[in-house]
Scaffold this active site. Structure first.
Site, PDB file in Angstrom:
ATOM      1  N   SER A 196      14.454  -6.591 -12.019  1.00  0.00           N
ATOM      2  CA  SER A 196      14.497  -6.043 -13.379  1.00  0.00           C
ATOM      3  C   SER A 196      15.867  -5.463 -13.721  1.00  0.00           C
ATOM      4  O   SER A 196      16.213  -5.341 -14.892  1.00  0.00           O
ATOM      5  CB  SER A 196      13.414  -4.978 -13.558  1.00  0.00           C
ATOM      6  OG  SER A 196      13.701  -3.841 -12.770  1.00  0.00           O
ATOM      7  N   GLU A 213      13.510   3.317  -9.259  1.00  0.00           N
ATOM      8  CA  GLU A 213      13.204   2.458  -8.103  1.00  0.00           C
ATOM      9  C   GLU A 213      12.449   3.210  -6.997  1.00  0.00           C
ATOM     10  O   GLU A 213      12.453   2.783  -5.841  1.00  0.00           O
ATOM     11  CB  GLU A 213      14.520   1.894  -7.530  1.00  0.00           C
ATOM     12  CG  GLU A 213      15.382   1.129  -8.534  1.00  0.00           C
ATOM     13  CD  GLU A 213      14.731  -0.174  -9.020  1.00  0.00           C
ATOM     14  OE1 GLU A 213      14.064  -0.842  -8.227  1.00  0.00           O
ATOM     15  OE2 GLU A 213      14.890  -0.493 -10.217  1.00  0.00           O
TER      16      GLU A 213
HETATM   17  C1  SIN Z   1      16.593  -4.990  -8.662  1.00  0.00           C
HETATM   18  O1  SIN Z   1      16.351  -5.433  -9.784  1.00  0.00           O
HETATM   19  O2  SIN Z   1      17.746  -5.164  -8.163  1.00  0.00           O
HETATM   20  C2  SIN Z   1      15.600  -4.240  -7.858  1.00  0.00           C
HETATM   21  C3  SIN Z   1      14.183  -4.617  -8.097  1.00  0.00           C
HETATM   22  C4  SIN Z   1      13.666  -4.324  -9.469  1.00  0.00           C
HETATM   23  O3  SIN Z   1      13.901  -3.209 -10.001  1.00  0.00           O
HETATM   24  O4  SIN Z   1      12.999  -5.179 -10.063  1.00  0.00           O
END
Ligand code: SIN
Length: 185
Positions: free
Chosen positions: A28, A99
């Site tokens: 994301s 996160e």
């Molecule tokens: C990212 O996007 O790098 C980590 C995972 C996420 O937040 O979907």
């Protein structure tokens, strides 16, 4: 490992005297850029594969009906494409909160499209975190994603937006595109 990684991440890197650092996004973070950045470039990291193996209880699912989001699994020879952002370390206050459901900050080598390399950080949810779900057939993952939703929205929206962003980056990620193709219309 504790379900909430905010405290663990606070003590992982020392940002004293560092004005900016590269952050590699592969999920994301590619398409939901709700943090300030100084510069942005497509990049890749080697030896890692993107997988919908991490449970989401706080964003795209609930504790009773978790969704699935991506993490990275060590896989020699694999290349994971994504977007790198040069950020001030102050953004980690916000991103560690975003996160917090199992992701830890790791140091990694980023390679840009022109071949230049830099050290940077990446959030990875390793298999010892409480929200980790692991491997499942892609059809089962698609069914779980189709049914899940949480405070950040529907889980299938996360998947579709990620697939769209990867197409823009020219990435061919068979795992992500297979799950997308298995979603009910
Ligand atoms: C990212 O996007 O790098 C980590 C995972 C996420 O937040 O979907």
């Amino acid at each position: 490992m504790a379900a909430n990684t905010i405290e663990l991440n606070r003590s992982r890197q020392d940002f004293a005297g560092i004005e900016s650092i590269w952050l590699f996004g592969y999920g994301s973070l590619i398409y939901k850029v709700d943090f300030p950045f100084l510069e942005q470039r497509p990049a890749r990291i080697e030896g890692w594969a993107r997988r919908f193996w991490q449970g989401s209880h706080d964003h795209r699912g609930t504790p009773e009906a978790p969704g699935r989001v991506v993490t990275l699994i060590e896989q020699p020879g694999s290349i994971c494409k994504g977007m790198a952002f040069r950020v001030s370390p102050t953004v980690f206050e916000h991103l560690d909160h975003r996160e917090k459901d199992g992701y830890l900050r790791f140091t990694t080598t980023l390679t840009f499209d022109d071949g230049r390399q830099e050290q940077g950080l990446v959030y990875i949810a390793t298999e010892d975190n409480e929200a980790f779900m692991g491997h499942a057939p892609e059809a089962d993952i698609a069914r779980q994603i189709a049914a899940a939703a949480g405070p950040s929205g529907r889980n299938d929206e996360y998947l579709r937006k990620l697939a769209e962003a990867l197409r823009h980056l020219g990435d061919d990620d068979p795992h992500v595109f297979m799950i997308e193709s298995l979603l009910p219309c």
